[in-house]
Design a protein around this motif. Structure first.
Motif, mmCIF file in Angstrom:
data_model
loop_
_atom_site.group_PDB
_atom_site.id
_atom_site.type_symbol
_atom_site.label_atom_id
_atom_site.label_comp_id
_atom_site.label_asym_id
_atom_site.label_seq_id
_atom_site.Cartn_x
_atom_site.Cartn_y
_atom_site.Cartn_z
ATOM 1 N N UNK A 9 0.824 -1.213 0.000
ATOM 2 C CA UNK A 9 0.000 0.000 0.000
ATOM 3 C C UNK A 9 0.859 1.265 0.000
ATOM 4 N N UNK A 16 1.769 6.400 -7.040
ATOM 5 C CA UNK A 16 0.685 7.259 -7.530
ATOM 6 C C UNK A 16 1.073 8.740 -7.485
ATOM 7 N N UNK A 363 -10.047 -6.235 -7.921
ATOM 8 C CA UNK A 363 -11.467 -5.916 -7.792
ATOM 9 C C UNK A 363 -12.335 -7.051 -8.350
ATOM 10 N N UNK A 445 -11.988 5.057 4.345
ATOM 11 C CA UNK A 445 -11.462 4.535 3.083
ATOM 12 C C UNK A 445 -12.300 5.035 1.917
ATOM 13 N N UNK A 448 -12.284 9.168 1.793
ATOM 14 C CA UNK A 448 -11.028 9.840 1.459
ATOM 15 C C UNK A 448 -10.961 10.126 -0.033
ATOM 16 N N UNK A 449 -11.712 9.374 -0.837
ATOM 17 C CA UNK A 449 -11.613 9.504 -2.290
ATOM 18 C C UNK A 449 -12.882 9.995 -2.959
ATOM 19 N N UNK A 450 -14.005 9.881 -2.263
ATOM 20 C CA UNK A 450 -15.283 10.226 -2.900
ATOM 21 C C UNK A 450 -16.309 10.448 -1.810
ATOM 22 N N UNK B 187 -13.141 0.717 -10.155
ATOM 23 C CA UNK B 187 -12.413 0.797 -8.890
ATOM 24 C C UNK B 187 -13.273 0.535 -7.665
ATOM 25 N N UNK B 196 -8.213 -0.443 -0.308
ATOM 26 C CA UNK B 196 -7.136 0.194 -1.064
ATOM 27 C C UNK B 196 -7.654 1.496 -1.659
ATOM 28 N N UNK B 197 -8.006 2.451 -0.787
ATOM 29 C CA UNK B 197 -8.705 3.659 -1.253
ATOM 30 C C UNK B 197 -7.940 4.469 -2.297
ATOM 31 N N UNK B 198 -6.632 4.575 -2.144
ATOM 32 C CA UNK B 198 -5.908 5.433 -3.094
ATOM 33 C C UNK B 198 -5.956 4.877 -4.511
ATOM 34 N N UNK B 199 -5.762 3.551 -4.610
ATOM 35 C CA UNK B 199 -5.790 2.924 -5.942
ATOM 36 C C UNK B 199 -7.203 3.023 -6.509
ATOM 37 N N UNK B 200 -8.177 2.748 -5.646
ATOM 38 C CA UNK B 200 -9.571 2.843 -6.061
ATOM 39 C C UNK B 200 -9.898 4.267 -6.519
ATOM 40 N N UNK B 201 -9.362 5.243 -5.796
ATOM 41 C CA UNK B 201 -9.587 6.646 -6.152
ATOM 42 C C UNK B 201 -9.035 6.987 -7.521
ATOM 43 N N UNK B 202 -7.853 6.450 -7.812
ATOM 44 C CA UNK B 202 -7.261 6.678 -9.136
ATOM 45 C C UNK B 202 -8.168 6.082 -10.218
ATOM 46 N N UNK B 203 -8.663 4.878 -9.936
ATOM 47 C CA UNK B 203 -9.479 4.192 -10.948
ATOM 48 C C UNK B 203 -10.812 4.905 -11.185
ATOM 49 N N UNK B 206 -10.314 8.085 -13.142
ATOM 50 C CA UNK B 206 -10.176 7.829 -14.583
ATOM 51 C C UNK B 206 -11.540 7.555 -15.224
#
Lengths: 478, 263
Positions: A9, A16, A363, A445, A448-450, B187, B196-203, B206
């Motif tokens: 990770x 990234x 996934x 989790x 943090x991204x959405x 993602x 794996x939030x960062x990888x998921x966020x990248x996906x 995109x």
């Protein structure tokens, strides 16, 4: 090779952050499936041949003892010496012994993931041998002190500009421009040619071992394998025992899938079969040839529920089609083999404990299995590894408990519906205005991204039961 | 009929369908399930909703907890196996039933899983290929420009590709504006997105960018998991694109807020 799979990770996070490299990976992820698709779509027999090759591979593996014995017998008959190595250390020692017997100082080496696996270069260099990688990609990363990021294109992560800087730094060839990619290739070619001519021992890998005639087969696009095999006095082929195939035509069948799946070419520029040392009437070729066959836990894999993984023909298509590999690149996986195949092989060939994150880097999108020419059910094997992690308590305890709790609740529908009938309307009221949450306890989790979309006002079950009640009441009133 | 089945329409001569709502539609977006019922009824089906349903077990299964998933799978089989047809408004849940239950279970349960798999269909496949839904004189639904995300399980486990596009064409007079890399994962991946939030966020970033590049007003798809993921990213970035489940579009249910939108 030092393994860093444990920090997958963190490795991924670092990868990234490098926007330039990420963009390079995005382009490759767009381009490599396109060339593969073009090659496969122009090749009408893909599904038929895939099933055929899978059967051949399964048959060879099911009868590995028989075909290995046959291969050894035929290879020895051709004048080769065949060695078996239980693990990486054994392979390295066998190779060093051979080099020392010939008082060799310079080694020309073809690309071989197996010797990456055993850390052969470091081992030979510690014994003061001058080992030079001769595949252009491998040569570049050797000069850069890096490891391969891809099993077919080891230096795909490097741009031409980086390689130019590297060559200007490493090659003592005076002032020069190296403006074009062709200049870079020409310079590497010149440097390598010198080494080929001086090397006393050549080391190459193999894509197949052919039992019926004892030949080893190798594909390259640069012809460096042939130079490694034919210019030095001694040739050592290092590969693993699972590469064995019954007949030459089986190797041909596999080749037709391998190359199309790997690079989108109908065939590589060079496909070579090595039989053994120079015979009396031959004008060139090595005087002595060795074949070292590594096990390194592959016989354990063969006996395990993961045996289908041994069908892998190392084309790299699963890497090229994996959105996670595309996102983080090969180095993040922290060992020799990255992507879907690597996330299975690494735990099996090292330990699941050291690489517990890798089977989770998936996934279950299934794109890898869709293109795998050996028809390996990669997402299923990855899930089975996660199952093994759950069984051996290698996954995080709160996570495991949470999942068990969810399953328990889902098995008690009345309680499940009662609790969700309280929770969902509450969540709806909290998020009603914006329709979403930017932060939510225990969902870091996700958030943090959405955003976390808020639910509609009630659960379906609540609304549906209410609707049925109302319609029954209407029916009673009539 | 099983006591747990409550009729939602008077019996008709058509197909008898049990709807497996899926936990995400139950909890987050009941409108998807109601739209599914409406579409199935328009296609002449008699729809029942077994009330004891909860979740198909994907989260625990994909995490590798097979032991907890097995009794859940058996519960779903017992609940649904008496139906003539089972319809699921999600490719991944339908894929779970059709492909993974038989892989997970053994012996008699495996046989029962295979029997259930044979009559279980994802919603758009069922509407398009089994009952052949038609407008039957209704006006086509008016939609702004639409792009479609091919969810992985539906696409690769069940071969869902042409069906949703055909339905959008026939029921909504809409041609999908295809997004680049439409067959690449968004993602979500169930628990993957939180592990794996960062990888998921990248996906998902995109995926969203590819969707925005089509300039479509609506992104749709057949799996709520992916849609929650993409919608969450779209609102986080403040993008002007609505995310809605295909069932809602096909029956013209566009009045309520899109996923992740407030009132």
């Amino acid at each position: 090779m030092k393994q860093t799979s444990e920090t997958f990770l963190e490795n991924a996070s670092e990868a990234l952050k490098d926007a330039g490299k990420a963009q390079r990976r995005d382009l490759l992820a767009l381009f490599t499936p396109m060339v593969r698709d073009a090659a496969i779509n122009n090749f009408e027999n893909f599904q038929t041949l895939r099933q055929h090759v899978k059967k051949v591979r399964q048959h060879s593996l099911d009868n590995l003892d028989h075909y290995l014995a046959q291969f050894e017998q035929e290879a020895v008959r051709n004048g080769n010496r065949v060695h078996f190595a239980r693990d990486g250390d054994e392979l390295n020692s066998i190779v060093l012994d051979i080099c020392q017997q010939h008082s060799a100082r310079r080694i020309a080496k073809g690309k071989s993931m197996v010797t990456e696996e055993t850390g052969l270069n470091d081992f030979l260099q510690r014994a003061n041998l001058d080992v030079m990688e001769t595949d252009l990609g491998e040569y570049i990363i050797q000069q850069a002190g890096e490891t391969p990021s891809h099993i077919v294109g080891p230096a795909l992560h490097k741009s031409a500009a980086e390689i130019r800087e590297l060559f200007l730094d490493k090659h003592d060839l005076g002032p020069r421009e190296l403006a074009e990619t062709a200049d870079l290739v020409a310079e590497a070619r010149g440097v390598l040619r010198e080494h080929f001519l001086k090397a006393e021992v050549g080391i190459i890998g193999a894509n197949a071992l052919i039992a019926e005639n004892g030949y080893t087969m190798l594909v390259t696009n640069e012809g460096n394998g042939d130079l490694c095999a034919n210019l030095p006095r001694v040739l050592i082929v290092c590969t693993t025992m699972d590469r064995v195939l019954p007949r030459a035509e089986d190797a041909s069948a596999m080749l037709r899938l391998l190359v199309r799946s790997a690079t989108g070419q109908p065939q590589t520029c060079y496909t070579s079969y090595y039989s053994g040392p120079r015979r009396e009437q031959d004008t060139d070729g090595p005087l002595e040839t060795h074949i070292v066959l590594l096990d390194n836990k592959r016989s354990d894999v063969l006996a395990s529920d993961y045996h289908e993984m041994l069908q892998c023909i190392r084309c790299g298509a699963c890497l090229n089609h994996c959105p996670i590999y595309a996102s983080v690149g090969g180095h993040a996986y922290g060992w020799v083999y990255p992507g879907p195949m690597g996330s299975i092989l690494t735990p099996l060939l090292t330990s699941l404990e050291q690489s517990a994150a890798l089977p989770n880097a998936c996934t279950s999108c299934g794109r890898c299995a869709e293109v795998c020419p050996a028809d390996i059910p990669l997402p299923d094997l990855l899930r089975d590894l996660r199952h093994q992690e759950a069984t051996e308590n290698l996954s995080s305890t709160p996570w495991r408990r949470g999942m068990k709790m969810h399953a328990w609740l889902a098995r008690h529908p009345r309680l499940y519906h009662a609790l969700t009938a309280i929770g969902i309307p509450l969540l709806h009221r909290l998020g009603r205005k914006r329709g979403r949450f930017s932060r939510l306890p225990m969902a870091d989790g996700w958030t943090s991204q959405r955003d976390f979309p808020a639910p509609q006002r009630k659960t379906f079950m609540q609304l549906y039961k209410a609707r049925n009640k109302a319609s029954r009441r209407r029916a009673d009133d009539r | 009929m099983n006591k747990q089945h409550l009729d939602s329409t008077p019996p008709s001569k058509g197909f008898r369908v049990s709807l497996f709502v899926t936990c995400l539609a139950d909890l987050f977006r009941p409108s998807v399930a109601f739209a599914s019922i409406k579409l199935l009824e328009q296609a002449g089906c008699e729809v029942t909703v077994p009330l004891q349903q909860t979740c198909c077990g994907q989260p625990t299964y994909n995490t590798g907890d097979y032991e907890s998933t097995i009794p859940l799978a058996q519960q779903v089989i017992e609940l649904l196996e008496s139906a003539d047809y089972v319809v699921v408004p999600s490719g991944s849940c339908a894929g779970m039933i059709c492909h993974h239950y038989p892989r997970l279970l053994e012996g008699e349960w495996r046989d029962r899983a295979l029997q259930l798999a044979a009559k279980t269909f994802e919603l758009t496949t069922f509407l398009s290929d089994i009952v052949h839904i038609e407008l039957n004189g209704r006006n086509p639904v008016k939609l702004p420009t639409v792009t479609y995300h091919d969810s992985c399980a539906g696409l690769r486990e069940l071969g869902i590709k042409g069906q949703p596009r055909k339905l959008l064409r026939e029921l909504c007079d809409t041609q999908v504006k295809e997004l680049q890399q439409t067959e690449v994962c968004c993602g979500f991946g169930g628990t993957f997105c939180t592990k794996m939030p960062e990888i998921s966020g990248k996906m998902v970033g995109d995926k969203l960018n590819n969707a925005l590049a089509t300039e479509a007003k609506i992104l749709t798809g057949g799996d709520l998991g992916c849609l929650l993921n993409i919608a969450g990213r779209a609102t986080r970035q403040g993008e002007d694109i609505e995310v809605r489940h295909i069932a809602e579009l096909l029956c013209g249910d566009l009045d309520g807020p899109a996923i992740g939108e407030g009132k």
